[in-house]
Design a protein around this motif. Structure first.
Motif, PDB file in Angstrom:
ATOM      1  N   THR A  44      28.136  88.592 -49.465  1.00 43.87           N
ATOM      2  CA  THR A  44      27.965  90.010 -49.755  1.00 43.87           C
ATOM      3  C   THR A  44      27.601  90.211 -51.214  1.00 43.87           C
ATOM      4  OG1 THR A  44      30.287  90.306 -50.321  1.00 43.87           O
ATOM      5  CG2 THR A  44      29.675  90.680 -48.025  1.00 43.87           C
ATOM      6  N   GLU A  45      26.929  91.301 -51.483  1.00 45.65           N
ATOM      7  CA  GLU A  45      26.555  91.634 -52.862  1.00 45.65           C
ATOM      8  C   GLU A  45      27.708  92.398 -53.496  1.00 45.65           C
ATOM      9  OE1 GLU A  45      22.792  93.596 -52.987  1.00 45.65           O
ATOM     10  OE2 GLU A  45      21.727  91.739 -52.593  1.00 45.65           O
ATOM     11  N   SER A  46      28.751  91.660 -53.899  1.00 49.67           N
ATOM     12  CA  SER A  46      29.940  92.316 -54.440  1.00 49.67           C
ATOM     13  C   SER A  46      29.934  92.373 -55.964  1.00 49.67           C
ATOM     14  CB  SER A  46      31.207  91.617 -53.954  1.00 49.67           C
ATOM     15  OG  SER A  46      31.188  90.271 -54.375  1.00 49.67           O
ATOM     16  N   GLY A  47      29.069  91.612 -56.619  1.00 54.34           N
ATOM     17  CA  GLY A  47      28.982  91.669 -58.080  1.00 54.34           C
ATOM     18  C   GLY A  47      28.311  92.965 -58.517  1.00 54.34           C
ATOM     19  N   VAL A  48      28.813  93.561 -59.601  1.00 55.26           N
ATOM     20  CA  VAL A  48      28.286  94.840 -60.085  1.00 55.26           C
ATOM     21  C   VAL A  48      27.834  94.672 -61.534  1.00 55.26           C
ATOM     22  CG1 VAL A  48      28.816  97.263 -60.553  1.00 55.26           C
ATOM     23  CG2 VAL A  48      29.816  96.140 -58.575  1.00 55.26           C
ATOM     24  N   ARG A  49      26.633  95.153 -61.820  1.00 59.00           N
ATOM     25  CA  ARG A  49      26.118  95.164 -63.192  1.00 59.00           C
ATOM     26  C   ARG A  49      25.789  96.608 -63.551  1.00 59.00           C
ATOM     27  NH1 ARG A  49      22.079  92.030 -62.475  1.00 59.00           N
ATOM     28  NH2 ARG A  49      23.159  90.130 -63.100  1.00 59.00           N
ATOM     29  N   LEU A  50      26.352  97.077 -64.651  1.00 62.90           N
ATOM     30  CA  LEU A  50      26.072  98.432 -65.126  1.00 62.90           C
ATOM     31  C   LEU A  50      25.312  98.339 -66.452  1.00 62.90           C
ATOM     32  CD1 LEU A  50      29.503 100.240 -64.593  1.00 62.90           C
ATOM     33  CD2 LEU A  50      27.498 100.340 -63.136  1.00 62.90           C
ATOM     34  N   VAL A  51      24.203  99.055 -66.539  1.00 57.43           N
ATOM     35  CA  VAL A  51      23.448  99.147 -67.791  1.00 57.43           C
ATOM     36  C   VAL A  51      23.473 100.614 -68.208  1.00 57.43           C
ATOM     37  CG1 VAL A  51      21.240  98.779 -68.927  1.00 57.43           C
ATOM     38  CG2 VAL A  51      21.957  97.239 -67.101  1.00 57.43           C
ATOM     39  N   HIS A  52      24.117 100.899 -69.322  1.00 58.88           N
ATOM     40  CA  HIS A  52      24.169 102.275 -69.821  1.00 58.88           C
ATOM     41  C   HIS A  52      22.854 102.544 -70.530  1.00 58.88           C
ATOM     42  CE1 HIS A  52      25.712 105.572 -72.509  1.00 58.88           C
ATOM     43  NE2 HIS A  52      26.005 106.003 -71.289  1.00 58.88           N
ATOM     44  N   ARG A  53      21.999 103.364 -69.925  1.00 56.99           N
ATOM     45  CA  ARG A  53      20.640 103.579 -70.446  1.00 56.99           C
ATOM     46  C   ARG A  53      20.595 104.118 -71.876  1.00 56.99           C
ATOM     47  NH1 ARG A  53      20.046 106.498 -65.762  1.00 56.99           N
ATOM     48  NH2 ARG A  53      19.818 105.161 -63.966  1.00 56.99           N
ATOM     49  N   PRO A  54      21.391 105.136 -72.249  1.00 53.03           N
ATOM     50  CA  PRO A  54      21.266 105.667 -73.613  1.00 53.03           C
ATOM     51  C   PRO A  54      21.594 104.659 -74.713  1.00 53.03           C
ATOM     52  CG  PRO A  54      22.425 107.226 -72.213  1.00 53.03           C
ATOM     53  CD  PRO A  54      22.277 105.973 -71.424  1.00 53.03           C
ATOM     54  N   THR A  66      25.268  96.491 -71.516  1.00 56.05           N
ATOM     55  CA  THR A  66      25.306  95.917 -70.175  1.00 56.05           C
ATOM     56  C   THR A  66      26.659  95.270 -69.933  1.00 56.05           C
ATOM     57  OG1 THR A  66      22.952  95.433 -70.303  1.00 56.05           O
ATOM     58  CG2 THR A  66      24.193  94.264 -68.624  1.00 56.05           C
ATOM     59  N   VAL A  67      27.278  95.559 -68.787  1.00 62.72           N
ATOM     60  CA  VAL A  67      28.537  94.919 -68.401  1.00 62.72           C
ATOM     61  C   VAL A  67      28.428  94.475 -66.948  1.00 62.72           C
ATOM     62  CG1 VAL A  67      30.009  96.170 -70.020  1.00 62.72           C
ATOM     63  CG2 VAL A  67      29.601  97.118 -67.772  1.00 62.72           C
ATOM     64  N   THR A  68      29.157  93.419 -66.605  1.00 60.44           N
ATOM     65  CA  THR A  68      29.198  92.939 -65.221  1.00 60.44           C
ATOM     66  C   THR A  68      30.648  92.712 -64.810  1.00 60.44           C
ATOM     67  OG1 THR A  68      29.024  90.647 -65.913  1.00 60.44           O
ATOM     68  CG2 THR A  68      26.966  91.761 -65.357  1.00 60.44           C
ATOM     69  N   ALA A  69      30.880  92.763 -63.508  1.00 61.18           N
ATOM     70  CA  ALA A  69      32.190  92.450 -62.949  1.00 61.18           C
ATOM     71  C   ALA A  69      31.977  91.704 -61.644  1.00 61.18           C
ATOM     72  CB  ALA A  69      32.994  93.723 -62.713  1.00 61.18           C
ATOM     73  N   THR A  70      32.580  90.517 -61.541  1.00 59.90           N
ATOM     74  CA  THR A  70      32.422  89.705 -60.334  1.00 59.90           C
ATOM     75  C   THR A  70      33.743  89.112 -59.849  1.00 59.90           C
ATOM     76  OG1 THR A  70      31.994  87.734 -61.662  1.00 59.90           O
ATOM     77  CG2 THR A  70      30.075  89.010 -60.986  1.00 59.90           C
ATOM     78  N   GLU A  71      34.867  89.546 -60.434  1.00 55.89           N
ATOM     79  CA  GLU A  71      36.143  88.893 -60.122  1.00 55.89           C
ATOM     80  C   GLU A  71      36.599  89.124 -58.690  1.00 55.89           C
ATOM     81  OE1 GLU A  71      36.234  91.437 -62.675  1.00 55.89           O
ATOM     82  OE2 GLU A  71      35.328  89.895 -63.912  1.00 55.89           O
ATOM     83  N   ARG A  72      36.406  90.321 -58.173  1.00 55.06           N
ATOM     84  CA  ARG A  72      36.941  90.689 -56.860  1.00 55.06           C
ATOM     85  C   ARG A  72      35.902  90.452 -55.767  1.00 55.06           C
ATOM     86  NH1 ARG A  72      41.803  90.856 -58.523  1.00 55.06           N
ATOM     87  NH2 ARG A  72      42.321  92.415 -60.056  1.00 55.06           N
ATOM     88  N   ARG A  73      36.396  90.424 -54.530  1.00 54.73           N
ATOM     89  CA  ARG A  73      35.485  90.297 -53.390  1.00 54.73           C
ATOM     90  C   ARG A  73      34.988  91.656 -52.940  1.00 54.73           C
ATOM     91  NH1 ARG A  73      38.119  86.291 -49.080  1.00 54.73           N
ATOM     92  NH2 ARG A  73      38.266  88.319 -48.099  1.00 54.73           N
ATOM     93  N   SER A  74      35.532  92.720 -53.499  1.00 57.51           N
ATOM     94  CA  SER A  74      35.185  94.070 -53.083  1.00 57.51           C
ATOM     95  C   SER A  74      34.272  94.729 -54.115  1.00 57.51           C
ATOM     96  CB  SER A  74      36.480  94.879 -52.932  1.00 57.51           C
ATOM     97  OG  SER A  74      36.212  96.248 -52.985  1.00 57.51           O
ATOM     98  N   GLN A  75      33.173  95.282 -53.637  1.00 59.06           N
ATOM     99  CA  GLN A  75      32.235  95.956 -54.542  1.00 59.06           C
ATOM    100  C   GLN A  75      32.861  97.168 -55.236  1.00 59.06           C
ATOM    101  OE1 GLN A  75      28.626  98.364 -53.293  1.00 59.06           O
ATOM    102  NE2 GLN A  75      27.734  96.318 -53.560  1.00 59.06           N
ATOM    103  N   PRO A  76      33.616  98.037 -54.541  1.00 58.66           N
ATOM    104  CA  PRO A  76      34.234  99.170 -55.241  1.00 58.66           C
ATOM    105  C   PRO A  76      35.223  98.747 -56.326  1.00 58.66           C
ATOM    106  CG  PRO A  76      34.246  99.561 -52.877  1.00 58.66           C
ATOM    107  CD  PRO A  76      33.783  98.164 -53.076  1.00 58.66           C
ATOM    108  N   GLN A  77      35.969  97.672 -56.086  1.00 63.89           N
ATOM    109  CA  GLN A  77      36.898  97.185 -57.112  1.00 63.89           C
ATOM    110  C   GLN A  77      36.126  96.653 -58.320  1.00 63.89           C
ATOM    111  OE1 GLN A  77      39.337  94.346 -55.030  1.00 63.89           O
ATOM    112  NE2 GLN A  77      40.801  95.907 -54.360  1.00 63.89           N
ATOM    113  N   ASN A  78      35.029  95.950 -58.058  1.00 63.66           N
ATOM    114  CA  ASN A  78      34.206  95.443 -59.158  1.00 63.66           C
ATOM    115  C   ASN A  78      33.548  96.597 -59.918  1.00 63.66           C
ATOM    116  OD1 ASN A  78      34.709  92.702 -59.006  1.00 63.66           O
ATOM    117  ND2 ASN A  78      33.105  92.357 -57.489  1.00 63.66           N
ATOM    118  N   ARG A  79      33.154  97.652 -59.214  1.00 63.29           N
ATOM    119  CA  ARG A  79      32.556  98.811 -59.890  1.00 63.29           C
ATOM    120  C   ARG A  79      33.571  99.455 -60.829  1.00 63.29           C
ATOM    121  NH1 ARG A  79      30.969 102.382 -55.778  1.00 63.29           N
ATOM    122  NH2 ARG A  79      28.865 101.567 -55.749  1.00 63.29           N
TER     123      ARG A  79
END
Length: 126
Positions: free
Chosen positions: A46-56, A60-73
């Motif tokens: 599953t695509e559970s890793g989350v990468r956030l890029v704050h445009r302004p 860039t931050v990433t979270a991949t520790e959990r198996r759940s996408q909402p928890q990683n978000r």
């Protein structure tokens, strides 16, 4: 030493910190990816890793520790707030200090003692 931060980016980081979670997520480019590492089939397929890029600000931050996408978000959002907090920090200006009168006198007294010892050696011919 702290790197120089553009004032516009610092202002954008401060403004973003004041936003609630959903509004901050709306300012971010959110991508999902397959996180590697332990966690079994659920994590590997599953695509559970989350990468956030704050445009302004370009943070860039990433979270991949959990198996759940909402928890990683949620974890990525916490990390983004931490990075924005660090980015918005204004270091206090450094001011040059001078030695106190007492410390200057102690240093000079020490030098005088060493000088007298060396002068005594020269006189004795050691």
């Amino acid at each position: 030493m702290e790197p120089q931060v553009d004032p516009a980016i610092r202002a954008a980081a401060r403004r973003a910190l004041a936003l609630p979670g959903e509004a901050l997520l709306a300012e971010c480019e959110e991508t999902f990816f397959v996180a590697s590492g332990p966690g079994g089939q659920h994590r590997n397929k599953t695509e559970s890793g989350v990468r956030l890029v704050h445009r302004p600000t370009g943070v860039t931050v990433t979270a991949t520790e959990r198996r759940s996408q909402p928890q990683n978000r949620a974890a990525a959002l916490v990390r983004l707030r931490e990075r924005l907090q660090a980015l918005s920090h204004v270091p206090r200006p450094r001011r040059a200090t001078r030695p106190t009168r007492g410390s200057r006198e102690r240093r000079l007294a020490g030098k005088r003692i060493v000088s007298e010892k060396k002068a005594a050696r020269r006189e004795r011919g050691d």
